[in-house]
Enzyme design. Structure first.
Site, short mmCIF file in Angstrom:
data_model
loop_
_atom_site.label_atom_id
_atom_site.label_comp_id
_atom_site.label_asym_id
_atom_site.label_seq_id
_atom_site.Cartn_x
_atom_site.Cartn_y
_atom_site.Cartn_z
N GLY A 212 20.67 58.22 60.24
CA GLY A 212 20.69 57.69 58.87
C GLY A 212 21.18 58.74 57.90
O GLY A 212 21.75 59.76 58.31
N ASN A 213 20.97 58.48 56.62
CA ASN A 213 21.33 59.50 55.62
C ASN A 213 20.36 59.40 54.45
O ASN A 213 19.49 58.52 54.41
CB ASN A 213 22.78 59.34 55.17
CG ASN A 213 23.04 57.99 54.54
OD1 ASN A 213 22.50 57.67 53.48
ND2 ASN A 213 23.83 57.15 55.20
N HIS A 214 20.48 60.31 53.50
CA HIS A 214 19.48 60.44 52.43
C HIS A 214 19.72 59.50 51.24
O HIS A 214 19.06 59.64 50.22
CB HIS A 214 19.45 61.88 51.92
CG HIS A 214 18.86 62.83 52.91
ND1 HIS A 214 17.57 62.71 53.37
CD2 HIS A 214 19.39 63.90 53.54
CE1 HIS A 214 17.32 63.68 54.22
NE2 HIS A 214 18.41 64.41 54.37
N ALA A 280 25.93 54.01 51.22
CA ALA A 280 26.38 55.15 52.04
C ALA A 280 26.33 54.67 53.49
O ALA A 280 25.32 54.81 54.18
CB ALA A 280 25.45 56.34 51.83
#
Ligand code: CTP
Length: 402
Positions: A212-214, A280
């Site tokens: 995943g990402n932030h 994102a």
């Protein structure tokens, strides 16, 4: 669909003969899909009964700070009532009530509620023709206008006094019409459909792990709120996030992976007027998702990744009337890279985030962006709250498409 649908309308009734018409007014608001609460001045109850208005509004009617006859009386909180309201309408507004609204002479619940209201306030005056023309009344109406309130002009016709002239409260249909038109004027995106992506995507590795990402989703949710505030109907396709949408015009469709986001976006794209891709999206996903939790064994573990479809690019390839907005996060050759992305993805506008700016990017409440349109026009904004950036973006879109 009426713009009054789902609106919380607070009706303030003061003591004029036209109060009997508020029964029709409440009916019209309810028919338009609004929720209605009524506050009355004590004297207005001689003209129309609270029971009539509570029955029609399906809510208790308030006329005093507390019920003096009830030993267990509760305080009728004027602040709560005022904050509940999306709009307040005072109809009929007598000369006495108008003067008290101007001076802040707060001796009844209606005036206290008016003084607590932060929403738009509409005023429908009603009185005899000479009272309506009196400099005192004109002064009250001018003062109230200068406070930002909106006056719904009285109409001409036969008056209760037997005289004929201007001073009669606007007919309930005309009051509803006036408010509707005014709200529509403040809603330039009325009936426009927005499709917005937000947040990160999670790409499963096994049943308990993901890549995943932030991304917090905050920018996308702020854009959705900004569009809905101006009347747009928004489909917000969001990856996992803690953000919540507050506007009833926003339909949130939660998704987890890029694949799911792709499918939902293609489902809604045809009916969209504007599409904004602020998510994102993970560029890659594990080629195989393990059925069981992967046990630790070797010193190293390789996960083979395959490319996800580019959602925005795929929409750019099929777009017809849609206005397409992408985001770009660049670390070098920012403008040139962003311009190349406009071409590659067939965009109308790109919002460039620069990671070189402190206070911009993931997990913070501020952002620093540059808008670049398909003709190469560049507009760099200072560091702002994400809410302010969202408002600027929506204003830019309105400027271009309307
Ligand atoms: N985007 C998308 N689907 C993807 C990847 C990106 O819809 N699979 C969208 C993002 O929501 C964003 C825009 O494309 O609006 C730009 O994404 P970005 O990651 O900055 O650029 P990429 O096109 O992925 O190119 P690169 O990674 O080479 O910078």
């Amino acid at each position: 669909m009426s713009i009054l649908r789902d609106k919380n309308i607070l009706l303030g009734v003061s003591a004029g003969i036209a109060a009997y018409k508020t029964a029709s007014l409440v009916r019209l608001f309810i028919k338009a899909g609004a929720q209605v609460q009524v506050v009355m001045t004590p004297a207005s109850k001689d003209f129309v009964t609270p029971l009539t208005l509570s029955t029609l509004s399906k809510n208790p009617v308030f006329s005093s700070f507390y019920d003096e006859q009830d030993e267990n009386a509760v305080w009728n909180n004027h602040v709560e009532l005022a904050l509940w309201a999306d709009i307040m309408i005072i109809a009929p507004a007598t000369a006495n009530t108008l003067a008290k609204m101007v001076s802040g002479d707060c001796d009844n619940l209606l005036i206290a509620t008016y003084l607590s209201a932060k929403c738009p306030v509409y005023i429908a005056p009603a009185m005899d023709l000479d009272m309506y023309k009196h400099p005192s009344t004109i002064h009250s109406l001018q003062s109230l206008t200068s406070f930002g309130n909106l006056i719904i002009p009285a109409e001409s016709g036969e008056l209760a006094s037997g005289l004929s002239g201007e001073g009669r409260m606007a007919e309930p249909e005309n009051i509803v019409d006036f408010i509707t038109k005014d709200l529509e004027g403040q809603s330039p995106l009325l009936n426009k459909k927005f499709l917005i992506t937000a947040g990160p995507t999670y790409e499963a590795i096994d049943p308990v792990r993901f890549i995943g990402n932030h991304s917090s989703g905050k920018m996308g949710f702020e854009i959705a709120e900004a569009a809905a505030r101006l009347g747009a109907q928004v489909v917000l396709v969001s990856g996992p996030t803690n953000c919540k949408a507050s506007d009833t015009l926003i339909k949130v469709i939660p998704v987890v992976s890029a694949e799911e986001m792709y499918m939902v976006c293609h489902q809604y794209f045809y009916e969209a007027d504007v599409m904004i891709a602020s998510a994102a999206v993970a560029d890659y996903r594990p080629k195989n998702i393990a059925d069981q939790k992967i046990k630790k064994q070797e010193e190293t573990l390789n996960i083979e990744l395959i490319k996800n479809k580019d959602i925005l690019q795929s929409l750019g390839a099929i777009k017809e009337k849609q206005f397409l907005v992408g985001f770009a996060l660049e670390t070098e050759n920012e403008i040139a890279n962003a311009k190349a992305k406009i071409k590659k993805k067939n965009l109308d506008l790109i919002v460039l985030n620069s990671l070189q700016d402190a206070g911009a990017g993931f997990g913070v409440d501020t952002n620093k962006v540059t808008f670049i349109d398909k003709d190469g026009q560049i507009e760099t904004l200072p560091l702002k709250s994400k809410e302010a950036v969202a408002n600027d973006l929506i204003a830019k879109i309105i400027d271009t498409i309307l």
